[in-house]
Design a protein around this motif. Structure first.
Motif, PDB file in Angstrom:
ATOM      1  N   ILE A  18      -3.090  -3.694  13.153  1.00 44.26           N
ATOM      2  CA  ILE A  18      -2.909  -2.628  14.142  1.00 44.26           C
ATOM      3  C   ILE A  18      -1.413  -2.568  14.445  1.00 44.26           C
ATOM      4  O   ILE A  18      -0.824  -3.562  14.909  1.00 44.26           O
ATOM      5  CB  ILE A  18      -3.715  -2.906  15.436  1.00 44.26           C
ATOM      6  N   PHE A  19      -0.775  -1.439  14.173  1.00 48.93           N
ATOM      7  CA  PHE A  19       0.673  -1.304  14.318  1.00 48.93           C
ATOM      8  C   PHE A  19       1.000  -0.581  15.619  1.00 48.93           C
ATOM      9  O   PHE A  19       0.450   0.487  15.914  1.00 48.93           O
ATOM     10  CB  PHE A  19       1.255  -0.513  13.143  1.00 48.93           C
ATOM     11  N   GLU A  20       1.875  -1.165  16.397  1.00 51.71           N
ATOM     12  CA  GLU A  20       2.320  -0.551  17.637  1.00 51.71           C
ATOM     13  C   GLU A  20       3.795  -0.874  17.842  1.00 51.71           C
ATOM     14  O   GLU A  20       4.137  -2.051  18.059  1.00 51.71           O
ATOM     15  CB  GLU A  20       1.500  -1.074  18.823  1.00 51.71           C
ATOM     16  N   PRO A  21       4.757   0.031  17.717  1.00 49.56           N
ATOM     17  CA  PRO A  21       4.525   1.454  17.409  1.00 49.56           C
ATOM     18  C   PRO A  21       4.066   1.641  15.966  1.00 49.56           C
ATOM     19  O   PRO A  21       3.508   0.710  15.398  1.00 49.56           O
ATOM     20  CB  PRO A  21       5.896   2.077  17.655  1.00 49.56           C
ATOM     21  N   SER A  22       4.362   2.762  15.369  1.00 43.26           N
ATOM     22  CA  SER A  22       3.842   3.058  14.035  1.00 43.26           C
ATOM     23  C   SER A  22       4.442   2.122  12.994  1.00 43.26           C
ATOM     24  O   SER A  22       5.497   1.518  13.198  1.00 43.26           O
ATOM     25  CB  SER A  22       4.156   4.510  13.657  1.00 43.26           C
ATOM     26  N   LYS A  23       3.765   2.061  11.867  1.00 42.50           N
ATOM     27  CA  LYS A  23       4.221   1.213  10.769  1.00 42.50           C
ATOM     28  C   LYS A  23       5.610   1.636  10.300  1.00 42.50           C
ATOM     29  O   LYS A  23       6.467   0.786  10.034  1.00 42.50           O
ATOM     30  CB  LYS A  23       3.219   1.308   9.619  1.00 42.50           C
ATOM     31  N   GLU A  24       5.857   2.934  10.219  1.00 44.93           N
ATOM     32  CA  GLU A  24       7.148   3.426   9.773  1.00 44.93           C
ATOM     33  C   GLU A  24       8.265   3.023  10.725  1.00 44.93           C
ATOM     34  O   GLU A  24       9.355   2.635  10.314  1.00 44.93           O
ATOM     35  CB  GLU A  24       7.110   4.953   9.614  1.00 44.93           C
ATOM     36  N   GLU A  25       8.013   3.105  12.024  1.00 43.69           N
ATOM     37  CA  GLU A  25       9.026   2.731  13.014  1.00 43.69           C
ATOM     38  C   GLU A  25       9.353   1.248  12.938  1.00 43.69           C
ATOM     39  O   GLU A  25      10.514   0.852  13.084  1.00 43.69           O
ATOM     40  CB  GLU A  25       8.534   3.090  14.421  1.00 43.69           C
ATOM     41  N   GLY A  50       0.791  -1.214   0.000  1.00 43.70           N
ATOM     42  CA  GLY A  50       0.000   0.000   0.000  1.00 43.70           C
ATOM     43  C   GLY A  50       0.825   1.265   0.000  1.00 43.70           C
ATOM     44  O   GLY A  50       0.313   2.344  -0.249  1.00 43.70           O
ATOM     45  N   ASN A  51       2.119   1.161   0.272  1.00 47.67           N
ATOM     46  CA  ASN A  51       2.982   2.337   0.252  1.00 47.67           C
ATOM     47  C   ASN A  51       4.362   1.897  -0.159  1.00 47.67           C
ATOM     48  O   ASN A  51       5.133   1.409   0.653  1.00 47.67           O
ATOM     49  CB  ASN A  51       3.023   3.009   1.622  1.00 47.67           C
ATOM     50  N   ALA A  52       4.693   2.024  -1.427  1.00 49.81           N
ATOM     51  CA  ALA A  52       5.959   1.508  -1.961  1.00 49.81           C
ATOM     52  C   ALA A  52       7.151   2.189  -1.348  1.00 49.81           C
ATOM     53  O   ALA A  52       8.247   1.636  -1.305  1.00 49.81           O
ATOM     54  CB  ALA A  52       5.980   1.688  -3.488  1.00 49.81           C
ATOM     55  N   GLU A  53       6.959   3.416  -0.821  1.00 44.69           N
ATOM     56  CA  GLU A  53       8.100   4.145  -0.280  1.00 44.69           C
ATOM     57  C   GLU A  53       8.564   3.591   1.061  1.00 44.69           C
ATOM     58  O   GLU A  53       9.686   3.811   1.470  1.00 44.69           O
ATOM     59  CB  GLU A  53       7.744   5.620  -0.127  1.00 44.69           C
ATOM     60  N   ASP A  54       7.683   2.885   1.759  1.00 44.34           N
ATOM     61  CA  ASP A  54       8.061   2.352   3.064  1.00 44.34           C
ATOM     62  C   ASP A  54       9.227   1.405   2.977  1.00 44.34           C
ATOM     63  O   ASP A  54      10.000   1.258   3.913  1.00 44.34           O
ATOM     64  CB  ASP A  54       6.856   1.619   3.703  1.00 44.34           C
ATOM     65  N   SER A  55       9.348   0.694   1.858  1.00 43.09           N
ATOM     66  CA  SER A  55      10.375  -0.321   1.738  1.00 43.09           C
ATOM     67  C   SER A  55      11.760   0.275   1.503  1.00 43.09           C
ATOM     68  O   SER A  55      12.744  -0.411   1.589  1.00 43.09           O
ATOM     69  CB  SER A  55      10.032  -1.293   0.606  1.00 43.09           C
ATOM     70  N   VAL A  56      11.811   1.572   1.142  1.00 42.69           N
ATOM     71  CA  VAL A  56      13.101   2.191   0.866  1.00 42.69           C
ATOM     72  C   VAL A  56      13.293   3.466   1.676  1.00 42.69           C
ATOM     73  O   VAL A  56      14.153   4.280   1.366  1.00 42.69           O
ATOM     74  CB  VAL A  56      13.252   2.506  -0.644  1.00 42.69           C
TER      75      VAL A  56
END
Length: 297
Positions: A213-220, A59-65
Motif C-alpha cells: 500500500i503506497f502512501e503517497p503514490s508509488k510514483e511520488e 512491474g513497471n520498468a519505467e518507474d526506475s527512470v
C-alpha cells in the motif's frame, strides 16, 4: 667515494625521514579505522536504498527512470566527477585516478574531448590541481575532506544534478577508489546520470508477489527517493575514497619505513668500512713514519 662526514649526514637524514614515515603510518592507521567504520556503516544503507528502488520499480520498468534525472539524451557534453585526496604521499592512489580518467576520456569520449565538451568536477585538491592545469576543471570542491560530511558532499552532488537537469551535460560519470582492504583499492567508473534502472534483488520473485500500500503514490515515492539516492551514491564514493586514501598512505609509509631501514643498514655498513679504512691508513702512516725515523738514525 663520499667522505665519512657526508655519510654520517646521510645517516642522520635517513633516520629523521624514517621517524617521520613511521609517525605518518601511525596517523594513517588511526584515521583508517574511523574511515573504515564510516564506509562499513554506509554500505548497507546505500544497498538497502537501491533495493527499495528496485522493489518499487517491480512491474513497471519505467518507474526506475522517470523524471528529469532519467532523461536519456544524445551524449554531446559529459561531466566526469573525479574523487582524489587533498594530500599526497599515498603511493599511486591519486595517479591511478588520473590515469583512469584520462583513459575514460580517450576511449569513450575522445571526439567530445577534442571539441572541448568534456569537463571534470574535482573532489579533492590533487584532482583540482591536476585537471585545472589541463583546462578541464569545472567547480571547486577542495574543501570536502576538510570537514567530511553528507552536507559538504551534497553540495557537489546537487551542482552536478542541477547541471544535468538544465541540459548543460548529457551524462555524468563518477571515477573513484573503492576500499577493499588496507593494501588494495579498486578503481570504479560508474554512471551517475542519467540514472540506470536499479538491478532487481535476488528475491524479486518473492517481493513482487507482496501487496504493498503506497502512501503517497508509488510514483511520488520513487521520484523522492531518486535525488536522495544520487546524493547517497556520491557520498558513498567519497567515503570509499577517504578510506582508500588512508589505507594507501598507511601502506606507502610502511614501505617507506622499511626502505629507510634498508638504506640505513647500507649507509652504516659504508660508514663503518670507511672508518675502518681511515683507521688502517692512520696506523700505516704511523708505522711508516716510525720505520722511517728508525732508519734515519
Amino acid at each position: 667515494m663520499a667522505s665519512l662526514k657526508e655519510v654520517r649526514g646521510r645517516i642522520q637524514s635517513v633516520s629523521s625521514t624514517q621517524q617521520i614515515t613511521k609517525a605518518m603510518k601511525m596517523v594513517a592507521a588511526a584515521k583508517l579505522r574511523r574511515a573504515q567504520d564510516n564506509i562499513m556503516r554506509m554500505r548497507p544503507y546505500a544497498q538497502r536504498l537501491n533495493s527499495i528502488l528496485a522493489n518499487l520499480s517491480q512491474g513497471n520498468a519505467e518507474d526506475s527512470v522517470t523524471g528529469e534525472y532519467g532523461v536519456v539524451r544524445e551524449v554531446r557534453r559529459v561531466l566526469i566527477i573525479a574523487v582524489t585526496s587533498d594530500r599526497g604521499l599515498a603511493g599511486a592512489f591519486n595517479s591511478n585516478i588520473f590515469k583512469a580518467t584520462n583513459a575514460l576520456i580517450q576511449e569513450r569520449y575522445a571526439d567530445l574531448a577534442a571539441a572541448g565538451n568534456v569537463r571534470v568536477m574535482a573532489i579533492g585538491r590533487k584532482a583540482h590541481d591536476y585537471f585545472g592545469r589541463r583546462g578541464l576543471l569545472v567547480g571547486n570542491h577542495t574543501n570536502v575532506f576538510t570537514n567530511l560530511s553528507f552536507d559538504t558532499v551534497r553540495v557537489a552532488a546537487e551542482e552536478a544534478m542541477d547541471a544535468f537537469r538544465a541540459g548543460q551535460y548529457d551524462q555524468v560519470v563518477l571515477v573513484y577508489n573503492e576500499f577493499k582492504n588496507v593494501a588494495t583499492q579498486i578503481i570504479r567508473t560508474e554512471q551517475l546520470l542519467p540514472i540506470l534502472p536499479p538491478e532487481a534483488p535476488a528475491n524479486a520473485a518473492t517481493t513482487s508477489n507482496l501487496d504493498y500500500i503506497f502512501e503517497p503514490s508509488k510514483e511520488e515515492i520513487v521520484l523522492t527517493l531518486i535525488p536522495t539516492s544520487l546524493k547517497i551514491q556520491l557520498y558513498k564514493a567519497v567515503l570509499e575514497s577517504n578510506a582508500s586514501e588512508h589505507g594507501a598512505r598507511m601502506t606507502a609509509m610502511d614501505k617507506a619505513t622499511e626502505n629507510a631501514g634498508e638504506l640505513l643498514k647500507a649507509l652504516k655498513l659504508t660508514y663503518n668500512r670507511g672508518r675502518q679504512a681511515a683507521i688502517t691508513n692512520e696506523i700505516l702512516e704511523i708505522v711508516g713514519g716510525a720505520e722511517a725515523l728508525a732508519a734515519s738514525r
